[in-house]
Design a protein around this motif. Structure first.
Motif, mmCIF file in Angstrom:
data_model
loop_
_atom_site.group_PDB
_atom_site.id
_atom_site.type_symbol
_atom_site.label_atom_id
_atom_site.label_comp_id
_atom_site.label_asym_id
_atom_site.label_seq_id
_atom_site.Cartn_x
_atom_site.Cartn_y
_atom_site.Cartn_z
ATOM 1 N N GLY A 66 -76.032 94.098 61.638
ATOM 2 C CA GLY A 66 -74.758 93.819 60.991
ATOM 3 C C GLY A 66 -74.173 92.488 61.417
ATOM 4 O O GLY A 66 -73.647 91.727 60.591
ATOM 5 N N LEU A 67 -74.267 92.170 62.695
ATOM 6 C CA LEU A 67 -73.730 90.907 63.187
ATOM 7 C C LEU A 67 -74.546 89.714 62.681
ATOM 8 O O LEU A 67 -73.986 88.655 62.387
ATOM 9 N N VAL A 68 -75.853 89.887 62.598
ATOM 10 C CA VAL A 68 -76.698 88.818 62.051
ATOM 11 C C VAL A 68 -76.335 88.565 60.590
ATOM 12 O O VAL A 68 -76.147 87.412 60.166
ATOM 13 N N MET A 69 -76.212 89.650 59.808
ATOM 14 C CA MET A 69 -75.856 89.485 58.400
ATOM 15 C C MET A 69 -74.456 88.910 58.251
ATOM 16 O O MET A 69 -74.203 88.079 57.369
ATOM 17 N N MET A 70 -73.530 89.309 59.113
ATOM 18 C CA MET A 70 -72.171 88.771 59.064
ATOM 19 C C MET A 70 -72.179 87.265 59.294
ATOM 20 O O MET A 70 -71.492 86.508 58.593
ATOM 21 N N SER A 71 -72.963 86.815 60.256
ATOM 22 C CA SER A 71 -73.037 85.378 60.533
ATOM 23 C C SER A 71 -73.667 84.625 59.365
ATOM 24 O O SER A 71 -73.259 83.511 59.038
ATOM 25 N N ILE A 72 -74.647 85.239 58.720
ATOM 26 C CA ILE A 72 -75.330 84.589 57.599
ATOM 27 C C ILE A 72 -74.385 84.400 56.420
ATOM 28 O O ILE A 72 -74.248 83.299 55.871
ATOM 29 N N ILE A 73 -73.703 85.478 56.029
ATOM 30 C CA ILE A 73 -72.882 85.394 54.821
ATOM 31 C C ILE A 73 -71.647 84.515 55.043
ATOM 32 O O ILE A 73 -71.245 83.773 54.137
ATOM 33 N N THR A 74 -71.054 84.555 56.229
ATOM 34 C CA THR A 74 -69.878 83.715 56.466
ATOM 35 C C THR A 74 -70.250 82.235 56.506
ATOM 36 O O THR A 74 -69.492 81.385 56.015
ATOM 37 N N ASN A 75 -71.417 81.916 57.062
ATOM 38 C CA ASN A 75 -71.835 80.516 57.121
ATOM 39 C C ASN A 75 -72.299 80.001 55.767
ATOM 40 O O ASN A 75 -72.064 78.829 55.439
ATOM 41 N N CYS A 76 -72.955 80.842 54.981
ATOM 42 C CA CYS A 76 -73.322 80.440 53.618
ATOM 43 C C CYS A 76 -72.080 80.142 52.801
ATOM 44 O O CYS A 76 -71.990 79.118 52.109
ATOM 45 N N TYR A 77 -71.117 81.047 52.890
ATOM 46 C CA TYR A 77 -69.877 80.883 52.136
ATOM 47 C C TYR A 77 -69.132 79.617 52.573
ATOM 48 O O TYR A 77 -68.727 78.796 51.746
ATOM 49 N N GLY A 78 -68.984 79.461 53.879
ATOM 50 C CA GLY A 78 -68.248 78.313 54.381
ATOM 51 C C GLY A 78 -68.930 76.991 54.083
ATOM 52 O O GLY A 78 -68.266 75.987 53.790
ATOM 53 N N ASN A 79 -70.259 76.974 54.129
ATOM 54 C CA ASN A 79 -70.989 75.729 53.909
ATOM 55 C C ASN A 79 -70.820 75.214 52.482
ATOM 56 O O ASN A 79 -70.460 74.057 52.263
ATOM 57 N N ILE A 80 -71.060 76.083 51.518
ATOM 58 C CA ILE A 80 -71.045 75.607 50.132
ATOM 59 C C ILE A 80 -69.627 75.345 49.643
ATOM 60 O O ILE A 80 -69.397 74.414 48.861
ATOM 61 N N SER A 81 -68.660 76.136 50.098
ATOM 62 C CA SER A 81 -67.290 75.921 49.642
ATOM 63 C C SER A 81 -66.749 74.585 50.155
ATOM 64 O O SER A 81 -66.129 73.836 49.394
ATOM 65 N N SER A 82 -67.012 74.274 51.413
ATOM 66 C CA SER A 82 -66.528 73.007 51.956
ATOM 67 C C SER A 82 -67.307 71.820 51.405
ATOM 68 O O SER A 82 -66.734 70.768 51.101
ATOM 69 N N SER A 83 -68.617 71.972 51.247
ATOM 70 C CA SER A 83 -69.443 70.872 50.774
ATOM 71 C C SER A 83 -69.140 70.520 49.323
ATOM 72 O O SER A 83 -68.954 69.343 48.979
ATOM 73 N N PHE A 84 -69.075 71.531 48.455
ATOM 74 C CA PHE A 84 -68.839 71.244 47.039
ATOM 75 C C PHE A 84 -67.412 70.768 46.810
ATOM 76 O O PHE A 84 -67.175 69.879 45.973
ATOM 77 N N PHE A 85 -66.452 71.348 47.543
ATOM 78 C CA PHE A 85 -65.081 70.861 47.381
ATOM 79 C C PHE A 85 -64.978 69.416 47.864
ATOM 80 O O PHE A 85 -64.245 68.609 47.277
ATOM 81 N N GLY A 86 -65.702 69.072 48.933
ATOM 82 C CA GLY A 86 -65.717 67.687 49.391
ATOM 83 C C GLY A 86 -66.264 66.750 48.324
ATOM 84 O O GLY A 86 -65.763 65.634 48.146
ATOM 85 N N ALA A 87 -67.301 67.226 47.598
ATOM 86 C CA ALA A 87 -67.857 66.420 46.506
ATOM 87 C C ALA A 87 -66.851 66.270 45.373
ATOM 88 O O ALA A 87 -66.756 65.211 44.740
ATOM 89 N N LYS A 88 -66.082 67.337 45.100
ATOM 90 C CA LYS A 88 -65.015 67.245 44.093
ATOM 91 C C LYS A 88 -63.949 66.240 44.527
ATOM 92 O O LYS A 88 -63.487 65.423 43.728
ATOM 93 N N PHE A 89 -63.569 66.327 45.792
ATOM 94 C CA PHE A 89 -62.500 65.480 46.328
ATOM 95 C C PHE A 89 -62.878 63.995 46.243
ATOM 96 O O PHE A 89 -62.026 63.142 45.972
ATOM 97 N N SER A 90 -64.163 63.700 46.460
ATOM 98 C CA SER A 90 -64.628 62.303 46.428
ATOM 99 C C SER A 90 -65.085 61.878 45.034
ATOM 100 O O SER A 90 -65.597 60.771 44.860
ATOM 101 N N ARG A 91 -64.929 62.771 44.059
ATOM 102 C CA ARG A 91 -65.311 62.514 42.656
ATOM 103 C C ARG A 91 -66.817 62.383 42.465
ATOM 104 O O ARG A 91 -67.270 61.870 41.441
ATOM 105 N N ALA A 92 -67.610 62.828 43.434
ATOM 106 C CA ALA A 92 -69.066 62.761 43.281
ATOM 107 C C ALA A 92 -69.567 63.769 42.262
ATOM 108 O O ALA A 92 -70.598 63.554 41.616
ATOM 109 N N VAL A 93 -68.844 64.873 42.098
ATOM 110 C CA VAL A 93 -69.248 65.905 41.136
ATOM 111 C C VAL A 93 -69.207 65.362 39.717
ATOM 112 O O VAL A 93 -70.071 65.661 38.888
ATOM 113 N N GLU A 94 -68.201 64.563 39.406
ATOM 114 C CA GLU A 94 -68.086 64.004 38.060
ATOM 115 C C GLU A 94 -69.313 63.168 37.707
ATOM 116 O O GLU A 94 -69.789 63.189 36.564
#
Length: 257
Positions: A66-94
């Protein structure tokens, strides 16, 4: 774009994401390892020594999946949300949206990067767990696909969060008020067989319960839910969230001004 061009574009996004993860490894890899070590010491050793066995395993062995899976899902979620929002913020997504790159390549690239971080963190946490207890994987393929699907589900969920986020504070809302409660109520630290009604029934609508128990079945061979049902739930979330994410990319929601 042809198939060769799509592969080059996909490889570029994935490589950029992995380089980003490794460049700031003190922020992406070390903190979850330290956090899980504290969980193992406090819950596994101190609390677990007073709880005894659960489903024929020591409490430490029982909570490790359970702890291994908890670490996996929280890090997956945090990684993509921060990375893609950063790309939006810098207009790289456009720039990506107006390029001939298909939307599925953009989505797959970011999801692959997030899943990669989740797998690295999961391997680190599992390695740390072996210093505290013995584990023998019972079903290797169940373990692998449970991790892969669970990581993909929350990578896609993090992507959707990043699309709708308008400021950096919005990235922290879902992990704080949704993801954390679902994680702690998802059978990470206990068997839902210990719960009375209506809590037992209510727990069964928590998607994290199925991910944790699928992984626990792969490692220990025990589960609170039917494994076929668990994989069906995860596949349904992957398909549904993929469709939502691709639709948002196609319409440019929150990305085109």
């Amino acid at each position: 774009m042809n198939a060769s061009g799509n592969l080059i574009a996909l490889g570029t996004i994935v490589r950029r994401e992995i380089v980003r993860i490794m460049r700031i490894w003190t922020q992406t890899l070390i903190p979850p390892a330290i956090t899980m070590t504290l969980y193992f010491v406090i819950f596994g050793k101190l609390v677990g020594s007073r709880i005894g066995q659960m489903h024929g395993f020591t409490y430490m062995q029982y909570i490790v999946p359970g702890l291994v899976m908890m670490s996996i899902i929280t890090n997956c979620y945090g990684n993509i949300s921060s990375s893609f929002f950063g790309a939006k913020f810098s207009r790289a997504v456009e720039e990506m949206l107006v390029s001939p790159m298909p939307n599925w390549v953009i989505l797959l690239g970011y999801v692959t990067g997030a899943v990669t971080r989740g797998l690295i963190v999961g391997a680190l946490v599992l390695g740390i767990a072996l210093f505290f207890t013995d584990l023998h994987i019972t079903h290797i393929f169940v373990t692998f696909f449970a991790v892969l699907l669970g990581a993909t589900v929350f990578s896609l969920a993090g992507f959707v969060n990043a699309v709708f986020a308008k400021k950096f504070d919005d990235i922290a809302l879902v992990p704080t008020f949704v993801l954390t409660p679902l994680t702690y109520l998802g059978g990470v630290f206990y068997s839902i067989d210990l719960l009375g009604e209506p809590w037992h029934t209510m727990s069964q609508i928590n998607p994290i319960l199925y991910m944790v128990n699928a992984f626990r079945f792969g490692v220990l061979g025990v589960s609170d839910v039917n494994i076929v049902t668990a994989f069906a739930v995860m596949l349904a979330f992957v398909i549904g969230l993929s469709a939502v994410a691709l639709s948002l990319l196609r319409r440019g929601v929150g990305m085109r001004s």
